[in-house]
Design a protein around this motif. Sequence first.
Motif, PDB file in Angstrom:
ATOM      1  N   LEU A 192       0.792  -1.446  -0.160  1.00  0.00           N
ATOM      2  CA  LEU A 192       0.090   0.082  -0.492  1.00  0.00           C
ATOM      3  C   LEU A 192       0.675   1.110  -0.002  1.00  0.00           C
ATOM      4  N   THR A 193       2.198   0.474   0.495  1.00  0.00           N
ATOM      5  CA  THR A 193       3.167   2.761   0.626  1.00  0.00           C
ATOM      6  C   THR A 193       4.198   2.632  -0.606  1.00  0.00           C
ATOM      7  N   ASN A 194       3.640   1.921  -1.961  1.00  0.00           N
ATOM      8  CA  ASN A 194       5.474   1.467  -2.899  1.00  0.00           C
ATOM      9  C   ASN A 194       4.995   2.699  -3.378  1.00  0.00           C
ATOM     10  N   GLN A 195       4.058   3.599  -3.702  1.00  0.00           N
ATOM     11  CA  GLN A 195       4.254   4.736  -4.400  1.00  0.00           C
ATOM     12  C   GLN A 195       5.326   5.927  -3.404  1.00  0.00           C
ATOM     13  N   ILE A 196       5.457   5.367  -2.105  1.00  0.00           N
ATOM     14  CA  ILE A 196       6.050   6.402  -0.722  1.00  0.00           C
ATOM     15  C   ILE A 196       7.244   6.235  -0.955  1.00  0.00           C
ATOM     16  N   LYS A 197       7.913   4.488  -1.164  1.00  0.00           N
ATOM     17  CA  LYS A 197       8.844   4.486  -1.215  1.00  0.00           C
ATOM     18  C   LYS A 197       9.957   4.540  -2.384  1.00  0.00           C
ATOM     19  N   ALA A 198       9.281   4.158  -3.819  1.00  0.00           N
ATOM     20  CA  ALA A 198       9.061   4.874  -4.675  1.00  0.00           C
ATOM     21  C   ALA A 198      10.266   5.941  -4.601  1.00  0.00           C
ATOM     22  N   ASN A 199      10.070   6.764  -4.092  1.00  0.00           N
ATOM     23  CA  ASN A 199      10.664   7.698  -4.083  1.00  0.00           C
ATOM     24  C   ASN A 199      11.297   8.441  -2.805  1.00  0.00           C
ATOM     25  N   PRO A 200      12.564   8.477  -3.047  1.00  0.00           N
ATOM     26  CA  PRO A 200      13.425   8.459  -1.651  1.00  0.00           C
ATOM     27  C   PRO A 200      13.586   9.152  -0.831  1.00  0.00           C
ATOM     28  N   GLU A 201      13.039  10.963  -1.577  1.00  0.00           N
ATOM     29  CA  GLU A 201      12.842  11.762  -0.259  1.00  0.00           C
ATOM     30  C   GLU A 201      11.550  11.935   0.012  1.00  0.00           C
ATOM     31  N   TYR A 203      10.020   8.923   1.402  1.00  0.00           N
ATOM     32  CA  TYR A 203      10.633   8.040   2.009  1.00  0.00           C
ATOM     33  C   TYR A 203      10.885   8.562   3.083  1.00  0.00           C
ATOM     34  N   ASP A 204      12.505   9.643   2.967  1.00  0.00           N
ATOM     35  CA  ASP A 204      12.839   9.985   3.920  1.00  0.00           C
ATOM     36  C   ASP A 204      11.889  10.762   4.660  1.00  0.00           C
ATOM     37  N   ALA A 205      11.650  11.494   4.790  1.00  0.00           N
ATOM     38  CA  ALA A 205      10.523  12.312   5.194  1.00  0.00           C
ATOM     39  C   ALA A 205       9.716  12.032   6.382  1.00  0.00           C
ATOM     40  N   TYR A 206       8.794  10.612   5.882  1.00  0.00           N
ATOM     41  CA  TYR A 206       8.267  10.239   6.155  1.00  0.00           C
ATOM     42  C   TYR A 206       8.903   9.151   7.734  1.00  0.00           C
ATOM     43  N   ALA A 207      10.033   9.346   7.014  1.00  0.00           N
ATOM     44  CA  ALA A 207      10.597   7.803   8.193  1.00  0.00           C
ATOM     45  C   ALA A 207      11.100   8.930   9.500  1.00  0.00           C
ATOM     46  N   THR A 208      11.610  10.163   9.360  1.00  0.00           N
ATOM     47  CA  THR A 208      12.105  11.131  10.291  1.00  0.00           C
ATOM     48  C   THR A 208      11.009  12.154  11.207  1.00  0.00           C
ATOM     49  N   LYS A 209       9.318  11.360  10.403  1.00  0.00           N
ATOM     50  CA  LYS A 209       8.307  11.986  11.263  1.00  0.00           C
ATOM     51  C   LYS A 209       8.353  11.545  12.740  1.00  0.00           C
ATOM     52  N   TRP A 215      10.984   3.726   9.413  1.00  0.00           N
ATOM     53  CA  TRP A 215       9.957   3.175   9.141  1.00  0.00           C
ATOM     54  C   TRP A 215       9.188   1.636   9.810  1.00  0.00           C
ATOM     55  N   ALA A 216       8.191   1.242   9.563  1.00  0.00           N
ATOM     56  CA  ALA A 216       7.474  -0.143  10.521  1.00  0.00           C
ATOM     57  C   ALA A 216       8.093  -1.286   9.432  1.00  0.00           C
ATOM     58  N   LYS A 217       8.626  -2.481  10.167  1.00  0.00           N
ATOM     59  CA  LYS A 217       8.433  -3.664   9.263  1.00  0.00           C
ATOM     60  C   LYS A 217       6.971  -4.282   9.972  1.00  0.00           C
ATOM     61  N   PRO A 218       5.798  -4.961   9.221  1.00  0.00           N
ATOM     62  CA  PRO A 218       4.696  -5.690   8.662  1.00  0.00           C
ATOM     63  C   PRO A 218       4.775  -6.017  10.237  1.00  0.00           C
ATOM     64  N   ALA A 219       6.073  -6.904  10.198  1.00  0.00           N
ATOM     65  CA  ALA A 219       6.286  -7.511  11.958  1.00  0.00           C
ATOM     66  C   ALA A 219       6.129  -7.080  12.785  1.00  0.00           C
ATOM     67  N   GLU A 220       6.034  -5.954  13.212  1.00  0.00           N
ATOM     68  CA  GLU A 220       6.535  -4.965  14.003  1.00  0.00           C
ATOM     69  C   GLU A 220       5.062  -4.688  14.988  1.00  0.00           C
ATOM     70  N   LEU A 221       4.227  -4.822  13.994  1.00  0.00           N
ATOM     71  CA  LEU A 221       2.870  -5.287  14.669  1.00  0.00           C
ATOM     72  C   LEU A 221       2.156  -6.143  14.951  1.00  0.00           C
ATOM     73  N   ALA A 222       2.481  -6.984  14.755  1.00  0.00           N
ATOM     74  CA  ALA A 222       2.038  -9.024  15.071  1.00  0.00           C
ATOM     75  C   ALA A 222       1.478  -8.764  16.612  1.00  0.00           C
ATOM     76  N   GLY A 223       2.760  -7.862  17.380  1.00  0.00           N
ATOM     77  CA  GLY A 223       2.661  -8.158  18.690  1.00  0.00           C
ATOM     78  C   GLY A 223       1.399  -7.258  19.379  1.00  0.00           C
ATOM     79  N   ALA A 224       1.264  -6.188  18.536  1.00  0.00           N
ATOM     80  CA  ALA A 224      -0.209  -5.162  19.538  1.00  0.00           C
ATOM     81  C   ALA A 224      -1.524  -6.415  19.156  1.00  0.00           C
TER      82      ALA A 224
END
Length: 258
Positions: A192-201, A203-209, A215-224
């Motif tokens: 679902l986030t491929n559009q963002i991942k394809a744009n480095p700027e 992607y990085d902007a979201y990472a630093t929010k 970013w999270a990996k899908p597995a990091e939601l499993a514990g919740a």
Amino acid sequence: MSETMNDYAGLFRLDGKRAALIGAGGIGREAALALAAHGAKVTCLDKDPATARATAAEAGGEAQDLDVTDAAAVEQAAAGLGEVDILVLTAATNVRKRILDYTPAEFDRVVNLNLKATFTVLQAFGRRMVRRGQGSIVVFSSVRGYVVEPGQAVYAATKAGAIQLVKTAAAEFGEQGVRVNAIAPGVVETPLTNQIKANPEWYDAYATKGALGRWAKPAELAGAVVYLASDAATYVTGTTLMVDGGWTAVDGRYTPPT
């Protein structure tokens, strides 16, 4: 479970529980694997039969085709599965466009899957859980249910709506012993986030929010998911669990020079 809750070693175990997971790819796949690892018998339901089968095979469970926007099909699936103890709904879509550019067809597509289908699922599976007097429902929302940006109007509205549906279902089902909660992820590396991942700027902007700066990996939601499904959360209902790396806790990340 005893009132003393002294079986802490088994607090997160799901042995003997039947789980239905709607949306078996990405985060859904990891949720299925985590539920199965804790002892649940998982049925994976997805519009894509191959996705449902692949995840079910990994989780040692069963697979079913399901178009969650088809209310009659959802009702039939709920009836066919019988006694379900845990329901997890991850299916969602997004069209990233500004309000003035949105078409009615795009609006309907996002609303029908993200909001209307959530209502349909709560109705079909919730009705049966209420009759039995037990069950845990976990619906995936998003940080966009709380904070927005240009191009996210319809998606954000549906995710905020999902949170309100969860709260209302919790209020209506609670006296019958059924818990209903939401999980709100931040940015997760999924299709679902491929559009963002394809744009480095971008992607990085979201990472630093967020506070964690990544970013999270899908597995990091499993514990919740496991937590909300398990006896560890027997007094948790009507809540939205933020799994967003601190996105909603900070107003962007900035490390000043020292």
